[in-house]
Enzyme design. Structure first.
Site, PDB file in Angstrom:
ATOM      1  CG  ASP A  20      -2.090   1.088   0.875  1.00  0.00           C
ATOM      2  OD1 ASP A  20      -2.314   1.438   0.032  1.00  0.00           O
ATOM      3  OD2 ASP A  20      -3.210   0.502   1.709  1.00  0.00           O
TER       4      ASP A  20
HETATM    5  C1  BGC Z   1      -5.042   3.397  -0.200  1.00  0.00           C
HETATM    6  C2  BGC Z   1      -4.955   2.569  -1.377  1.00  0.00           C
HETATM    7  C3  BGC Z   1      -4.626   3.057  -2.712  1.00  0.00           C
HETATM    8  C4  BGC Z   1      -3.264   3.742  -2.561  1.00  0.00           C
HETATM    9  C5  BGC Z   1      -3.279   4.400  -3.863  1.00  0.00           C
HETATM   10  C6  BGC Z   1      -3.432   4.178  -0.087  1.00  0.00           C
HETATM   11  O1  BGC Z   1      -3.685   5.255   0.650  1.00  0.00           O
HETATM   12  O2  BGC Z   1      -4.939   2.689   1.090  1.00  0.00           O
HETATM   13  O3  BGC Z   1      -6.073   1.622  -1.158  1.00  0.00           O
HETATM   14  O4  BGC Z   1      -4.926   2.230  -3.662  1.00  0.00           O
HETATM   15  O5  BGC Z   1      -3.214   4.647  -1.547  1.00  0.00           O
HETATM   16  O6  BGC Z   1      -4.108   5.369  -4.024  1.00  0.00           O
END
Ligand code: BGC
Length: 744
Positions: free
Chosen positions: A283
């Site tokens: 993530d």
């Molecule tokens: C989120 C993800 C997301 C990623 C990219 C993160 O803060 O938890 O779900 O895909 O950002 O934007």
């Protein structure tokens, strides 16, 4: 030597020796590329950056990124969309030594150009075909804009509506969540990767992110492995079985080990037991976040933990790009792990067809054709109608007649435009013209003999009641009042945990003031999560939960208000009476002191000041017609492993309108070697019934429906007594006992 490598790569990459190259399998092609790669280039493939520029501005504000693309030090970017932009960056990648194409990823959570209802709302439709179609449209639009990969579906089970990301998933139930996970993966990925209308899906957040303690985002998760396997992992498994191309790990720690550095989850379960062949992306920054977790002392240790645990790509923490080479040289990271990660990533690039043509998703005509595609809007409207849940309808106040003389439409969300899109949606410059507000939708339905009056009443978070007098005045002039209240779109989403999930501001006071006029009151609640609105629940004549419905929100709302669509949504998550009841979910265990009813509070498991059951249970949702369940029967009272029982039930539409009912089948295992839930959803079916029509529906019970994880984490079934329940929600059910006898 260098030159011959160069020639070989170019031939491979561009298919100059196509006939030869095509005979090779993707695995062979990947290996031939891998053999040409330096360690730095391999690590580059495991590195992902955010795009970091404005659509109309320069390509990137960070020169370092461009330089790294040209040097083959970057495998993927996120938040880079549009044919023009993706082409520019891909051209840069084509000037790198090995010309390995970039992957462009984006959070296409509920639509790209066309915004669909938020995922939780779609889940309320229980309509798998519609949900798959919605993801199909999102995938097609995104692919036409140069995107290869969505970071969706989020398949996290969520039992806590304080958690803002509850809006992104399919609610509290592992069975419903699994069927929806599958539908979404199939929708995004289309017939096959490599088609220019298909994008890679990503099952996230692996794992148990939805169980953050207290519903506080990014918080720790502490749970038994049985709960993990029985409740939280099934939707991930379903996504994997549906062929999801990628997984994303998560921010939380699970029982003390951050998911990003969790070898049990990623190596043992996902890549080991489940034999997942795609790749795992971290993530955002989660590799580096193992430092503040106190699990790694610096980026180098974080990189070591993450890569050892099976995290293949580092999103935006730069831990891999900075530290992995040194870790390999020091012998701490096996080069096989690097090769395995790169192989997985390259395989997807081959499957997408990017090695044949890195620009295959950069087609301007296709982009234009998908940009304002009316067919996509039609599919959105259908999805939006099916997502609305009718919570209350006293004296059949709804549907309203289109000939109603005067309707007062009151509330802060009536004329809203962007609020309808919800969190995780894109703002396009022309949205105010494109998104159908509830006001426009309702106005479009009314005949010339009807008047539609408006008052705002208050803002969403206002503490002032100054606008009430005007609203009351408008209400008094009307035959019926429709109030639209709820949350602003940025109140529920990532990092939007709230300890208080009552309707914000003075909105419920506004309901009270309008109810005080004595006029019939219909309340629409637009929100991203279950909210608490006890006054409204007790006093409004009718309530529709309208979530955030997307581009065609106003049309869908009007269709339902005036009966052009008979509401069919069912809650995918329990709605609490108050925050103190959270977590409240239907598939809880039975205690040794179960309460018999709401007033049974004497030394039983109950609150002394609150019933145990939620305000609205899982699976609940009314219709403008009525469905009666009768004649529940079994083909036999018992069966043996290998055999089956068929259950049948008759569902009758006893009202005067055609309607669609979601018939839900639940099972309870009465006695187990571990304590079992009081009810578990095991199947559902939607039936469209004309007024007066009856239909016999059936459900087959086999041992697969009785399996659970025991204390040794074996997925077993146990002979004994069970109960089968069927109904239109998880509480209001008919039931019948059956048993499983030992032996074949
Ligand atoms: C989120 C993800 C997301 C990623 C990219 C993160 O803060 O938890 O779900 O895909 O950002 O934007």
């Amino acid at each position: 030597m260098k030159n011959s490598h160069w020639f070989l790569t170019s031939a491979l990459v561009f298919g100059m020796h196509a006939s030869h190259a095509q005979r090779k399998t993707i695995a062979q092609k990947v290996d031939s590329v891998l053999r040409l790669m330096t360690l730095d280039e391999k690590i580059g493939q495991m590195n992902q950056y955010n795009g970091d520029w404005e659509a109309t501005g320069p390509i990137t504000r960070d020169g370092d990124k461009q330089d790294q693309i040209r040097r083959g030090r970057l495998g993927s970017m996120l938040n880079v969309t549009g044919v023009e932009h993706t082409r520019q960056l891909q051209e840069m990648a084509m000037s790198s030594r090995l010309k390995i194409p970039l992957l462009f990823g984006q959070d296409i959570i509920h639509g790209y150009r066309t915004t669909f209802p938020i995922p939780l709302a779609e889940a309320a439709s229980w309509d798998l075909e519609a949900i798959q179609n919605a993801a199909r449209v999102a995938g097609r639009e995104a692919a036409a804009a140069g995107v290869h990969w969505t970071f969706a579906p989020m398949v996290d089970i969520a039992r806590d509506p304080r958690w803002g990301r509850v809006m992104e998933g399919a609610g509290e139930d592992p069975y419903l969540g699994s069927t929806i996970a599958r539908a979404r993966v199939l929708g995004f990925q289309g017939k096959k990767l490599g088609d220019t209308d298909a994008i890679m899906a990503c099952a996230k957040h692996f794992a148990a992110y939805g169980a953050a303690i207290g519903g506080r985002d990014y918080n720790s998760v502490d749970m038994s492995l049985r709960t993990l396997w029985d409740i939280y992992l099934p939707p991930f498994k379903a996504a994997e079985e549906a062929g999801v191309a990628t997984f994303m790990n998560s921010f939380n720690d699970l029982n003390g080990i951050p998911a990003t550095g969790n070898a049990y989850l990623q190596r043992d379960v996902l890549k080991g037991k489940w034999k997942f062949k795609g790749f795992v992306v971290s993530d955002w920054g989660s590799v580096g976040e193992m430092i503040p977790h106190g699990y790694a002392k610096d980026h180098k240790e974080a990189a070591l933990e993450a890569v050892s645990a099976g995290c293949d790509m580092d999103m935006e923490s730069r831990s891999y790009i900075v530290s992995l080479a040194a870790l390999v040289r020091e012998g701490k990271v096996k080069v096989e792990w690097i090769d395995d990660a790169v192989r997985r990533i390259l395989t997807k690039k081959f499957e997408l067809g990017l090695f044949d043509d890195p620009f295959r998703f950069c087609n301007v005509q296709r982009e234009r054709q998908q940009w304002n595609n009316p067919e996509n809007l039609r599919i959105e409207e259908d999805m939006a109608k099916k997502s609305i849940v009718l919570l209350k309808n006293d004296h059949q106040l709804l549907p309203l007649s289109k000939d109603t003389k005067t309707i007062a439409f009151i509330g802060p969300l009536v004329k809203s435009v962007r609020e309808n899109l919800g969190f995780w949606s894109y703002d396009w410059a022309d949205d105010s013209a494109r998104v159908i507000s509830p006001w426009d939708g309702v106005q479009g339905k009314l005949g010339s003999g009807s008047r539609l009056l408006y008052a705002r009443g208050c803002g969403i978070t206002d503490t002032s009641t100054a606008g009430f007098a005007e609203a009351i005045d408008v209400a008094r002039q009307a035959d019926v009042v429709v109030l639209e209240i709820g949350e602003a779109r940025d109140m529920t989403g990532e990092a939007k945990s709230r300890s208080n999930i009552h309707l914000p501001g003075v909105q419920e006071e506004l309901v009270r003031a309008i109810v005080g006029t004595g006029k019939p009151v219909v309340v629409l609640i637009s929100a991203g999560r279950p909210t608490i609105f006890n006054y409204t629940a007790d006093h409004a004549g009718a309530i529709l939960y309208t979530w955030w419905l997307g581009t065609e929100a106003g049309k869908a709302i009007a269709d339902v208000l005036f009966g052009d669509y008979n509401p069919s949504g069912k809650l995918p998550i329990s709605f609490p009476r108050t925050e103190g009841q959270i977590p409240v979910y239907y598939n809880h265990f039975s205690t040794g002191r179960p309460a018999r009813n709401d007033s049974d509070v004497n030394y039983v498991s109950a609150y002394t000041d609150l019933p145990n059951d939620p305000r609205y249970p899982f699976g609940y949702g009314l219709s403008y017609t009525r469905f009666v369940y009768s004649d529940l029967r079994l083909s036999a009272p018992s069966f043996k492993p290998g055999g089956t029982i068929t259950a049948t039930v008759t569902v009758t539409n006893t009202g005067s309108l055609e309607g669609r009912e979601t018939v839900q089948w639940y099972i309870r295992d009465m006695v187990g070697s571990v304590v079992r839930p009081v009810k578990e959803l095991k199947g559902f079916e939607q039936a469209v019934l004309k007024a007066g029509e009856s239909k016999k529906l059936s459900f087959t019970i086999d041992v697969e429906k009785l399996r659970f994880y025991n204390d040794k984490l074996q997925h077993i079934y146990e002979p004994g007594e069970f109960r089968l329940f069927v109904g239109g929600d998880s509480q209001n059910v008919n039931e019948i006992p059956f048993s499983l006898t030992a032996g074949r």
